[in-house]
Scaffold this motif. Structure first.
Motif: not given
Length: 385
Positions: A62-76, A78-87, A143-145
């Motif tokens: 059961l997850e409160a948000a609309e996607t999984h990840g928690g404090r792991i989040k990625t911006a795809r 922004f630039v030409d590699f994935p940027v980790p916004l969390g862990g 990659r990111t977490w």
């Protein structure tokens, strides 16, 4: 190694290392013929659920948000590699990923700063740059977490997720555990693994019967840091691999600028800002006022003689203190060492806890992604017999 040591030494060995040989993957053993609910789809929840599923246990996440990840989040985008916004970093040997992915050779490339980077310290109006000494911390290449979980773990349990379910109460006093969501819907199971952040367990989830007094005292006394990350792209690079500003890191928080593009296959120049505790508050306030760009560039211009404003292109930011369903970064580095152990203790044989701050073995510290994943597997070990 504690995160404070990482920020101080600011070195990462293993440049270009690829996870692919070493110890056997960690696989839980045993069986259980009941059902289990996992609260939260962060690192701990996504590590516990596959182990339960592999053991043949009926498990729902059961997850409160609309996607999984928690404090792991990625911006795809922004630039030409994935940027980790969390862990972001792996604060241990790369072989731990074998146990997490269940594969002996997952082929995950890791990068570090090694001898190719430098460390800058800004103090009393002067910037001093030295070579990086090195430590055991690693970061992902390409990659990111979140990517690691998406690629190796989530596909095995994709049908077990229930998103948009914000837990309001956990009733563990009857024959079965009854979890009630804020919209009034209920979910039942024989056991539950709670992986929600400390703030949610302490402030937003009601337990029936209530948690023991000593657990409530531990939750109330836990020193929780808020957190903030930003990434700034520049036309040219003018900064060393890592930069600390005197007086910004200490018992009340941490603060670090770092080359976020290091090790990536890119010619873009991206400086990351990582800050938790009191160090994050000025940036959170600036973001709320719409003045984050001015605050960050003004700070960097002082360190680099105006080069930041001259080369600025764009930026993104993530305020974890304001993130719905989370509201925190992690348990403070200098928290009482017994706190994670106390928080990890199950309530009877019905309610289990797992996450980056629910660690029953404090030798490796806390508040790291790989330890959250480990905690999830430990909770499963306690359930399987």
């Amino acid at each position: 190694m504690e995160r404070r040591d990482f920020l101080r030494l600011a070195g990462i060995l293993g440049l270009g290392a690829v996870v692919g040989c070493g110890s056997e993957p960690d696989v839980t053993s045993g069986s259980y013929d009941g059902t289990v609910l996992v609260i939260g789809a962060g690192a701990a929840g996504k590590s516990a659920a596959p182990e339960l599923a592999r053991a043949g246990v009926e498990v729902t996440v059961l997850e409160a948000a609309e996607t999984h990840g928690g404090r792991i989040k990625t911006a795809r985008d922004f630039v030409d590699f994935p940027v980790p916004l969390g862990g972001e970093w792996l604060h241990t040997d790369a072989e731990v990923l074998q146990g997490l992915t269940g594969l002996e050779q997952p082929g995950i490339q890791m990068a570090g700063y090694g001898e190719t980077e430098s460390y800058g310290s800004f103090d009393a109006g002067a910037l001093t740059v030295t070579d990086i000494e090195g430590s055991a911390d690693l970061k992902f290449v390409g990659r990111t977490w979140l990517d690691v979980f998406d690629e190796f773990i989530v596909p095995t349990i994709a049908d077990r997720f229930r998103f948009g379910v914000e837990v309001a109460s956990i009733d563990h006093g009857g024959d079965r555990v009854v979890v009630t969501a804020t919209d009034g819907t209920t979910h039942e199971a024989d056991k539950v693994i709670v992986t929600a952040p400390i703030t949610a367990v302490r402030d937003r989830i009601t337990f029936v019967p209530d948690l023991p007094d000593d657990r409530r005292e531990t939750l109330d006394a836990a020193k929780v840091w808020g957190g903030f990350k930003a990434f700034i792209e520049f036309e040219e690079r003018f900064y060393p691999g890592l930069v600390e500003i005197a007086g910004r890191s200490g018992d009340d928080g941490q603060h670090l600028y770092y080359d976020a593009a290091h090790g990536q296959d890119t010619d873009r120049h991206v400086l990351g800002l990582f800050t938790v505790g009191t160090g994050s508050e000025p940036y959170q306030a600036a973001l709320a006022r719409g003045e984050l760009q001015e605050v960050i560039l003004g700070e960097l211009d002082e360190v680099f003689d105006g080069a930041a404003s001259a080369n600025y292109l764009q930026h993104i930011a993530q305020d974890w203190s304001a993130e719905p369903h989370i509201g925190m970064a992690y348990l403070a580095d200098d928290a009482d060492w017994q706190t994670p152990r106390k928080l990890a203790e199950p309530i009877g044989d019905r309610v289990y806890f797992a996450g980056d701050a629910y660690i029953d073995d404090g030798e490796d510290g806390w508040s790291m992604v790989h330890l959250a994943a480990k905690a999830g597997r430990v909770a499963v070990d306690d359930i399987l017999v």
